[in-house]
Design an enzyme around this catalytic site. Structure first.
Site, PDB file in Angstrom:
ATOM      1  N   ASN A  56     -14.579  29.146 -41.766  1.00 22.19           N
ATOM      2  CA  ASN A  56     -14.893  28.556 -42.991  1.00 22.19           C
ATOM      3  C   ASN A  56     -16.075  27.382 -42.870  1.00 22.19           C
ATOM      4  O   ASN A  56     -15.913  26.748 -41.875  1.00 22.19           O
ATOM      5  CB  ASN A  56     -13.453  27.761 -43.562  1.00 22.19           C
ATOM      6  N   ASN A  88     -24.925  29.853 -48.991  1.00 18.77           N
ATOM      7  CA  ASN A  88     -24.736  30.192 -47.430  1.00 18.77           C
ATOM      8  C   ASN A  88     -24.572  31.489 -47.058  1.00 18.77           C
ATOM      9  O   ASN A  88     -25.213  31.868 -45.839  1.00 18.77           O
ATOM     10  CB  ASN A  88     -23.373  29.743 -46.994  1.00 18.77           C
ATOM     11  N   GLY A 141     -23.816  31.578 -53.600  1.00 19.75           N
ATOM     12  CA  GLY A 141     -24.132  32.344 -52.299  1.00 19.75           C
ATOM     13  C   GLY A 141     -25.352  31.873 -51.218  1.00 19.75           C
ATOM     14  O   GLY A 141     -25.973  32.687 -50.564  1.00 19.75           O
ATOM     15  N   LEU A 159      -6.506  31.170 -48.834  1.00 14.23           N
ATOM     16  CA  LEU A 159      -5.712  32.336 -48.301  1.00 14.23           C
ATOM     17  C   LEU A 159      -4.383  32.248 -47.735  1.00 14.23           C
ATOM     18  O   LEU A 159      -4.309  31.016 -47.259  1.00 14.23           O
ATOM     19  CB  LEU A 159      -6.607  32.965 -47.318  1.00 14.23           C
ATOM     20  N   MET A 168     -13.600  29.885 -52.907  1.00 12.03           N
ATOM     21  CA  MET A 168     -12.713  28.996 -53.445  1.00 12.03           C
ATOM     22  C   MET A 168     -11.279  29.199 -53.768  1.00 12.03           C
ATOM     23  O   MET A 168     -10.564  28.624 -54.615  1.00 12.03           O
ATOM     24  CB  MET A 168     -13.732  28.346 -55.146  1.00 12.03           C
ATOM     25  N   HIS A 172     -16.870  23.876 -44.677  1.00 12.90           N
ATOM     26  CA  HIS A 172     -16.424  23.056 -45.642  1.00 12.90           C
ATOM     27  C   HIS A 172     -17.399  21.872 -45.971  1.00 12.90           C
ATOM     28  O   HIS A 172     -17.824  21.288 -44.832  1.00 12.90           O
ATOM     29  CB  HIS A 172     -15.237  22.644 -45.138  1.00 12.90           C
TER      30      HIS A 172
HETATM   31  C1  GAR Z   1     -20.802  25.096 -50.050  1.00 18.03           C
HETATM   32  O1  GAR Z   1     -21.254  23.808 -50.260  1.00 18.03           O
HETATM   33  C2  GAR Z   1     -19.661  25.265 -49.388  1.00 18.03           C
HETATM   34  O2  GAR Z   1     -19.528  24.476 -48.211  1.00 18.03           O
HETATM   35  C3  GAR Z   1     -18.467  24.953 -50.334  1.00 18.03           C
HETATM   36  O3  GAR Z   1     -18.970  25.636 -51.550  1.00 18.03           O
HETATM   37  C4  GAR Z   1     -20.124  25.806 -51.601  1.00 18.03           C
HETATM   38  C5  GAR Z   1     -20.853  27.091 -51.827  1.00 18.03           C
HETATM   39  O4  GAR Z   1     -22.238  26.987 -51.896  1.00 18.03           O
HETATM   40  N1  GAR Z   1     -17.178  25.304 -50.319  1.00 18.03           N
HETATM   41  C6  GAR Z   1     -16.213  24.846 -50.260  1.00 18.03           C
HETATM   42  O5  GAR Z   1     -16.196  23.835 -51.117  1.00 18.03           O
HETATM   43  C7  GAR Z   1     -14.771  25.483 -49.647  1.00 18.03           C
HETATM   44  N2  GAR Z   1     -13.661  24.582 -49.952  1.00 18.03           N
HETATM   45  P1  GAR Z   1     -22.851  28.512 -51.811  1.00 18.03           P
HETATM   46  O6  GAR Z   1     -22.179  29.617 -52.795  1.00 18.03           O
HETATM   47  O7  GAR Z   1     -24.208  28.251 -52.369  1.00 18.03           O
HETATM   48  O8  GAR Z   1     -22.644  28.810 -50.210  1.00 18.03           O
END
Ligand code: GAR
Length: 203
Positions: free
Chosen positions: A99, A9, A7, A85, A82, A101
């Site tokens: 999203n 982000n 979390g 949907l 992850m 990525h």
């Molecule tokens: C982030 O790097 C995000 O871009 C990636 O997971 C991480 C989550 O970090 N998302 C994906 O790979 C989606 N396919 P966070 O939980 O610290 O935000």
């Protein structure tokens, strides 16, 4: 906000809350996702909806949809969510589903993006904020940030460098949407006001 884990982000969004937008709710598909505690600490409702509680994906996604609507969400942000949907959910939130990525899309869709970027020998890597379509990691691109790949990079070092950029571009993109500064036209994100050079520096 939908998330599955750490979390960071979500934290970047909580820290960037502005007059034009707030975080209505954080929903995770993982019961003990650390991101939920971050939401709670910031006074934002947090809810876990584990997949195993539902017979099929449709019922599971209906529960997410209901939680978001009950919380009054106008926009759904996938921040480290992850799961893929289903098309029904994507249609329900069409152009209101975003999203982040960890790659410069369309390169490296899917998982293990940093490892694959290193293996491919690219000179630049980064992250992408985009509107979600039914295809995996596809949809109109709102904002990207690039970082150089260094000769001695490890997966962890590269991931950290990209993550720092994620924490900037995600709040910026959400702000643009909340302020009505961008719209989707022919599957491209364009500035609502053609004179807005910040949103669309190429024009
Ligand atoms: C982030 O790097 C995000 O871009 C990636 O997971 C991480 C989550 O970090 N998302 C994906 O790979 C989606 N396919 P966070 O939980 O610290 O935000």
């Amino acid at each position: 906000m939908l998330l599955s884990g750490r979390g960071s982000n979500l934290q970047a969004l909580l820290d960037a809350r502005a007059a034009s937008w707030e975080v209505a709710i954080a929903v995770a598909d993982v019961e003990d996702a650390p991101g939920l505690a971050r939401a709670e600490a910031a006074g934002v409702p947090a809810l876990a909806i584990p997949r195993r509680d539902f017979a099929d994906r449709a019922a599971f996604e209906d529960a997410f949809d209901a939680a978001l609507r009950t919380a009054g969400a106008d926009l759904v942000v996938l921040a480290g969510f992850m799961r893929v949907l289903g098309p029904e959910f994507v249609v329900r939130w069409y152009d209101r589903l975003v999203n982040i990525h960890p790659s410069l899309l369309p390169a490296f869709r899917g998982l293990d993006t940093h490892r694959r970027a290193l293996a491919a020998g690219v000179g630049w890597h980064g992250c992408t904020v985009h509107f979600v379509r039914a295809a995996l990691d596809a949809g109109p691109i709102i904002l990207q940030a690039a970082v150089p790949v260094r000769p001695d990079d490890t997966e962890e070092a590269l991931a950290a460098r990209v993550l720092a950029r994620e924490h900037h571009v995600l709040p910026q993109a959400i702000g643009w949407i909340a302020d009505g500064r961008i719209r989707v036209e022919n599957e491209r994100v364009v500035a609502a006001d053609p004179e807005d050079m910040t949103v669309n520096p190429s024009q």
